[in-house]
Write a protein that holds these residues in place. Sequence first.
Motif, PDB file in Angstrom:
ATOM      1  N   ALA A  98     -18.810  31.320  75.033  1.00  0.00           N
ATOM      2  CA  ALA A  98     -18.254  32.547  75.599  1.00  0.00           C
ATOM      3  C   ALA A  98     -16.743  32.616  75.382  1.00  0.00           C
ATOM      4  O   ALA A  98     -16.199  33.697  75.136  1.00  0.00           O
ATOM      5  CB  ALA A  98     -18.576  32.643  77.088  1.00  0.00           C
ATOM      6  N   ALA A  99     -16.067  31.476  75.465  1.00  0.00           N
ATOM      7  CA  ALA A  99     -14.626  31.458  75.209  1.00  0.00           C
ATOM      8  C   ALA A  99     -14.342  31.861  73.771  1.00  0.00           C
ATOM      9  O   ALA A  99     -13.420  32.642  73.499  1.00  0.00           O
ATOM     10  CB  ALA A  99     -14.061  30.068  75.488  1.00  0.00           C
ATOM     11  N   THR A 100     -15.149  31.365  72.855  1.00  0.00           N
ATOM     12  CA  THR A 100     -14.980  31.746  71.453  1.00  0.00           C
ATOM     13  C   THR A 100     -15.279  33.226  71.253  1.00  0.00           C
ATOM     14  O   THR A 100     -14.572  33.926  70.522  1.00  0.00           O
ATOM     15  CB  THR A 100     -15.888  30.894  70.564  1.00  0.00           C
ATOM     16  N   GLY A 101     -16.326  33.715  71.915  1.00  0.00           N
ATOM     17  CA  GLY A 101     -16.664  35.136  71.811  1.00  0.00           C
ATOM     18  C   GLY A 101     -15.576  36.033  72.378  1.00  0.00           C
ATOM     19  O   GLY A 101     -15.247  37.065  71.793  1.00  0.00           O
ATOM     20  N   GLY A 103     -12.446  35.282  72.567  1.00  0.00           N
ATOM     21  CA  GLY A 103     -11.324  35.219  71.622  1.00  0.00           C
ATOM     22  C   GLY A 103     -11.560  36.107  70.410  1.00  0.00           C
ATOM     23  O   GLY A 103     -10.643  36.778  69.937  1.00  0.00           O
ATOM     24  N   ALA A 104     -12.794  36.132  69.919  1.00  0.00           N
ATOM     25  CA  ALA A 104     -13.111  36.988  68.778  1.00  0.00           C
ATOM     26  C   ALA A 104     -12.995  38.460  69.146  1.00  0.00           C
ATOM     27  O   ALA A 104     -12.481  39.267  68.355  1.00  0.00           O
ATOM     28  CB  ALA A 104     -14.519  36.679  68.280  1.00  0.00           C
ATOM     29  N   MET A 105     -13.444  38.812  70.349  1.00  0.00           N
ATOM     30  CA  MET A 105     -13.320  40.202  70.775  1.00  0.00           C
ATOM     31  C   MET A 105     -11.859  40.612  70.909  1.00  0.00           C
ATOM     32  O   MET A 105     -11.469  41.700  70.483  1.00  0.00           O
ATOM     33  CB  MET A 105     -14.052  40.428  72.109  1.00  0.00           C
ATOM     34  N   PHE A 106     -11.053  39.734  71.493  1.00  0.00           N
ATOM     35  CA  PHE A 106      -9.644  40.075  71.663  1.00  0.00           C
ATOM     36  C   PHE A 106      -8.925  40.131  70.324  1.00  0.00           C
ATOM     37  O   PHE A 106      -8.064  40.992  70.108  1.00  0.00           O
ATOM     38  CB  PHE A 106      -8.946  39.097  72.598  1.00  0.00           C
ATOM     39  N   ALA A 107      -9.263  39.231  69.412  1.00  0.00           N
ATOM     40  CA  ALA A 107      -8.638  39.266  68.089  1.00  0.00           C
ATOM     41  C   ALA A 107      -8.996  40.551  67.355  1.00  0.00           C
ATOM     42  O   ALA A 107      -8.161  41.126  66.644  1.00  0.00           O
ATOM     43  CB  ALA A 107      -9.061  38.054  67.278  1.00  0.00           C
ATOM     44  N   ALA A 108     -10.231  41.012  67.549  1.00  0.00           N
ATOM     45  CA  ALA A 108     -10.629  42.266  66.907  1.00  0.00           C
ATOM     46  C   ALA A 108      -9.881  43.454  67.506  1.00  0.00           C
ATOM     47  O   ALA A 108      -9.517  44.391  66.800  1.00  0.00           O
ATOM     48  CB  ALA A 108     -12.128  42.469  67.060  1.00  0.00           C
ATOM     49  N   VAL A 109      -9.625  43.416  68.794  1.00  0.00           N
ATOM     50  CA  VAL A 109      -8.924  44.525  69.450  1.00  0.00           C
ATOM     51  C   VAL A 109      -7.435  44.493  69.126  1.00  0.00           C
ATOM     52  O   VAL A 109      -6.840  45.522  68.824  1.00  0.00           O
ATOM     53  CB  VAL A 109      -9.144  44.456  70.980  1.00  0.00           C
ATOM     54  N   SER A 110      -6.827  43.311  69.170  1.00  0.00           N
ATOM     55  CA  SER A 110      -5.375  43.241  69.019  1.00  0.00           C
ATOM     56  C   SER A 110      -4.933  43.198  67.568  1.00  0.00           C
ATOM     57  O   SER A 110      -3.839  43.657  67.241  1.00  0.00           O
ATOM     58  CB  SER A 110      -4.824  42.011  69.734  1.00  0.00           C
TER      59      SER A 110
END
Length: 134
Positions: A98-101, A103-110
């Motif tokens: 979940a931490a990796t997920g 991080g991936a979601m935030f990287a996609a947004v930012s």
Amino acid sequence: MSVVVVIAVMLLLLLIRIPVGFAIAIAGTLGLYIHGGLSVVLGVLQSAPLAAVSSYSLSPIPLFILMAQFVVASGVMDDLFHASRVWIGRVRGGTGIAATGAGAMFAAVSGSSTAAAATLAHTSSTKMIESGYS
């Protein structure tokens, strides 16, 4: 011959536990001095810092990290982590996944991996320790 001396000095400095950046800087300065003398060393020291700092590609990094701090302060990252945990958290090791997920979601947004890494390290490490990870 000078290359061997510079590499030997750098390895010696690393063996006596000088930090890597300082060991490379000292060995590089020694190599410049051997190659061209004091005038070459002074010329590089006068021009290299300005060339490194004036690079436009590095200027947005502090702003992305500032944006990451705003995201942490607003609680959006906690919500992303909670959403990932609800979706994936039931499997073994789900909090780490979940931490990796998150991080991936935030990287996609930012759009910034640097900001995502800074935010993820701040948010996920606390949540993972609470969940029993070492």
